[in-house]
Design a protein around this motif. Structure first.
Motif, PDB file in Angstrom:
ATOM      1  N   LYS A  64       0.828  -1.213   0.000  1.00 49.64           N
ATOM      2  CA  LYS A  64       0.000   0.000   0.000  1.00 49.64           C
ATOM      3  C   LYS A  64       0.857   1.256   0.000  1.00 49.64           C
ATOM      4  O   LYS A  64       0.552   2.221  -0.702  1.00 49.64           O
ATOM      5  CB  LYS A  64      -0.949  -0.012   1.188  1.00 49.64           C
ATOM      6  CG  LYS A  64      -2.063  -1.017   1.023  1.00 49.64           C
ATOM      7  CD  LYS A  64      -3.017  -0.993   2.188  1.00 49.64           C
ATOM      8  CE  LYS A  64      -4.081  -2.066   1.970  1.00 49.64           C
ATOM      9  NZ  LYS A  64      -5.272  -1.820   2.732  1.00 49.64           N
ATOM     10  N   GLU A  65       1.937   1.254   0.782  1.00 55.42           N
ATOM     11  CA  GLU A  65       2.810   2.424   0.826  1.00 55.42           C
ATOM     12  C   GLU A  65       3.505   2.648  -0.511  1.00 55.42           C
ATOM     13  O   GLU A  65       3.609   3.785  -0.975  1.00 55.42           O
ATOM     14  CB  GLU A  65       3.831   2.291   1.954  1.00 55.42           C
ATOM     15  CG  GLU A  65       3.183   2.463   3.316  1.00 55.42           C
ATOM     16  CD  GLU A  65       4.167   2.385   4.459  1.00 55.42           C
ATOM     17  OE1 GLU A  65       5.375   2.167   4.224  1.00 55.42           O
ATOM     18  OE2 GLU A  65       3.721   2.544   5.607  1.00 55.42           O
ATOM     19  N   ILE A  66       3.965   1.584  -1.141  1.00 55.40           N
ATOM     20  CA  ILE A  66       4.568   1.718  -2.468  1.00 55.40           C
ATOM     21  C   ILE A  66       3.533   2.237  -3.456  1.00 55.40           C
ATOM     22  O   ILE A  66       3.818   3.111  -4.276  1.00 55.40           O
ATOM     23  CB  ILE A  66       5.180   0.380  -2.943  1.00 55.40           C
ATOM     24  CG1 ILE A  66       6.409   0.039  -2.097  1.00 55.40           C
ATOM     25  CG2 ILE A  66       5.537   0.430  -4.427  1.00 55.40           C
ATOM     26  CD1 ILE A  66       6.958  -1.356  -2.329  1.00 55.40           C
ATOM     27  N   LEU A 105       3.826   5.529  -5.659  1.00 61.52           N
ATOM     28  CA  LEU A 105       3.708   5.472  -7.122  1.00 61.52           C
ATOM     29  C   LEU A 105       2.726   6.531  -7.616  1.00 61.52           C
ATOM     30  O   LEU A 105       3.006   7.262  -8.564  1.00 61.52           O
ATOM     31  CB  LEU A 105       3.222   4.097  -7.576  1.00 61.52           C
ATOM     32  CG  LEU A 105       4.241   3.040  -7.905  1.00 61.52           C
ATOM     33  CD1 LEU A 105       3.556   1.705  -8.172  1.00 61.52           C
ATOM     34  CD2 LEU A 105       5.096   3.438  -9.092  1.00 61.52           C
ATOM     35  N   LYS A 106       1.581   6.595  -6.956  1.00 66.68           N
ATOM     36  CA  LYS A 106       0.566   7.572  -7.359  1.00 66.68           C
ATOM     37  C   LYS A 106       1.065   8.996  -7.153  1.00 66.68           C
ATOM     38  O   LYS A 106       0.880   9.851  -8.022  1.00 66.68           O
ATOM     39  CB  LYS A 106      -0.728   7.346  -6.568  1.00 66.68           C
ATOM     40  CG  LYS A 106      -1.849   8.256  -7.020  1.00 66.68           C
ATOM     41  CD  LYS A 106      -3.149   7.937  -6.314  1.00 66.68           C
ATOM     42  CE  LYS A 106      -4.253   8.859  -6.817  1.00 66.68           C
ATOM     43  NZ  LYS A 106      -5.526   8.560  -6.178  1.00 66.68           N
ATOM     44  N   GLN A 107       1.713   9.262  -6.031  1.00 67.19           N
ATOM     45  CA  GLN A 107       2.262  10.587  -5.783  1.00 67.19           C
ATOM     46  C   GLN A 107       3.269  10.966  -6.863  1.00 67.19           C
ATOM     47  O   GLN A 107       3.240  12.088  -7.379  1.00 67.19           O
ATOM     48  CB  GLN A 107       2.967  10.645  -4.422  1.00 67.19           C
ATOM     49  CG  GLN A 107       2.045  10.742  -3.249  1.00 67.19           C
ATOM     50  CD  GLN A 107       2.840  10.883  -1.957  1.00 67.19           C
ATOM     51  OE1 GLN A 107       3.903  10.293  -1.800  1.00 67.19           O
ATOM     52  NE2 GLN A 107       2.319  11.658  -1.029  1.00 67.19           N
ATOM     53  N   TYR A 166      -0.298  -2.305  -8.880  1.00 65.59           N
ATOM     54  CA  TYR A 166       0.775  -1.845  -7.991  1.00 65.59           C
ATOM     55  C   TYR A 166       0.365  -0.547  -7.297  1.00 65.59           C
ATOM     56  O   TYR A 166       0.553  -0.387  -6.103  1.00 65.59           O
ATOM     57  CB  TYR A 166       2.085  -1.606  -8.752  1.00 65.59           C
ATOM     58  CG  TYR A 166       2.646  -2.801  -9.464  1.00 65.59           C
ATOM     59  CD1 TYR A 166       2.619  -4.072  -8.892  1.00 65.59           C
ATOM     60  CD2 TYR A 166       3.224  -2.675 -10.717  1.00 65.59           C
ATOM     61  CE1 TYR A 166       3.150  -5.168  -9.551  1.00 65.59           C
ATOM     62  CE2 TYR A 166       3.752  -3.759 -11.379  1.00 65.59           C
ATOM     63  CZ  TYR A 166       3.710  -4.996 -10.802  1.00 65.59           C
ATOM     64  OH  TYR A 166       4.238  -6.077 -11.467  1.00 65.59           O
ATOM     65  N   GLU A 167      -0.204   0.360  -8.073  1.00 66.92           N
ATOM     66  CA  GLU A 167      -0.596   1.657  -7.512  1.00 66.92           C
ATOM     67  C   GLU A 167      -1.687   1.502  -6.454  1.00 66.92           C
ATOM     68  O   GLU A 167      -1.732   2.250  -5.481  1.00 66.92           O
ATOM     69  CB  GLU A 167      -1.053   2.594  -8.635  1.00 66.92           C
ATOM     70  CG  GLU A 167      -1.192   4.027  -8.189  1.00 66.92           C
ATOM     71  CD  GLU A 167      -1.496   4.993  -9.303  1.00 66.92           C
ATOM     72  OE1 GLU A 167      -2.663   5.429  -9.396  1.00 66.92           O
ATOM     73  OE2 GLU A 167      -0.567   5.327 -10.084  1.00 66.92           O
ATOM     74  N   LYS A 168      -2.559   0.544  -6.631  1.00 69.22           N
ATOM     75  CA  LYS A 168      -3.624   0.305  -5.648  1.00 69.22           C
ATOM     76  C   LYS A 168      -3.147  -0.564  -4.487  1.00 69.22           C
ATOM     77  O   LYS A 168      -3.895  -0.788  -3.539  1.00 69.22           O
ATOM     78  CB  LYS A 168      -4.825  -0.352  -6.339  1.00 69.22           C
ATOM     79  CG  LYS A 168      -5.556   0.622  -7.265  1.00 69.22           C
ATOM     80  CD  LYS A 168      -6.660   0.040  -8.104  1.00 69.22           C
ATOM     81  CE  LYS A 168      -7.381  -1.128  -7.581  1.00 69.22           C
ATOM     82  NZ  LYS A 168      -8.425  -1.664  -8.442  1.00 69.22           N
ATOM     83  N   GLY A 169      -1.919  -1.055  -4.562  1.00 70.82           N
ATOM     84  CA  GLY A 169      -1.376  -1.888  -3.491  1.00 70.82           C
ATOM     85  C   GLY A 169      -1.918  -3.300  -3.493  1.00 70.82           C
ATOM     86  O   GLY A 169      -1.906  -3.987  -2.484  1.00 70.82           O
ATOM     87  N   GLU A 170      -2.388  -3.752  -4.636  1.00 68.32           N
ATOM     88  CA  GLU A 170      -2.996  -5.079  -4.742  1.00 68.32           C
ATOM     89  C   GLU A 170      -2.032  -6.163  -5.218  1.00 68.32           C
ATOM     90  O   GLU A 170      -2.383  -7.333  -5.204  1.00 68.32           O
ATOM     91  CB  GLU A 170      -4.186  -5.021  -5.698  1.00 68.32           C
ATOM     92  CG  GLU A 170      -5.311  -4.158  -5.178  1.00 68.32           C
ATOM     93  CD  GLU A 170      -6.458  -4.028  -6.163  1.00 68.32           C
ATOM     94  OE1 GLU A 170      -6.305  -4.408  -7.341  1.00 68.32           O
ATOM     95  OE2 GLU A 170      -7.508  -3.514  -5.739  1.00 68.32           O
TER      96      GLU A 170
END
Length: 94
Positions: free
Chosen positions: A9-11, A15-17, A44-48
């Motif tokens: 989730k943090e990654i 990524l989104k930032q 990846y961006e959603k942390g899934e």
């Protein structure tokens, strides 16, 4: 202790930032303009999904952020000019 879910989730948040800081309005726009597959990036961006180091390297290059920041939220001097703020740790209860 950092759990796998928290790390993903943090990654994803970073990524989104980084994508938004780089001027891409959406994940779709970023992927289209950089000839990247949308589905894995969006996961990846959603942390899934667990991101592979090869993808971290690719995204960090395209988004002009350091690998250390993308993975751990730690700035390197080379990329500090981007001034992307650190994110709060993700909440595993989400």
């Amino acid at each position: 202790m950092l759990t796998e879910m928290t790390l993903r989730k943090e990654i994803g948040i970073r990524l989104k930032q980084a994508r938004e800081k780089a001027g891409y309005i959406s994940a779709k726009e970023f992927c289209q303009k950089n000839n990247l597959p949308l589905e894995p990036y969006f996961a990846y961006e959603k942390g899934e999904a667990i991101i592979k180091i090869s993808q971290v390297l690719k995204y960090s290059e395209k988004l002009h952020v350091s690998v250390s920041w993308l993975i751990l939220g730690v700035f390197s001097e080379k990329f500090q000019k981007n001034k992307i703020s650190l994110v709060e740790p993700a909440n595993d209860n989400l």
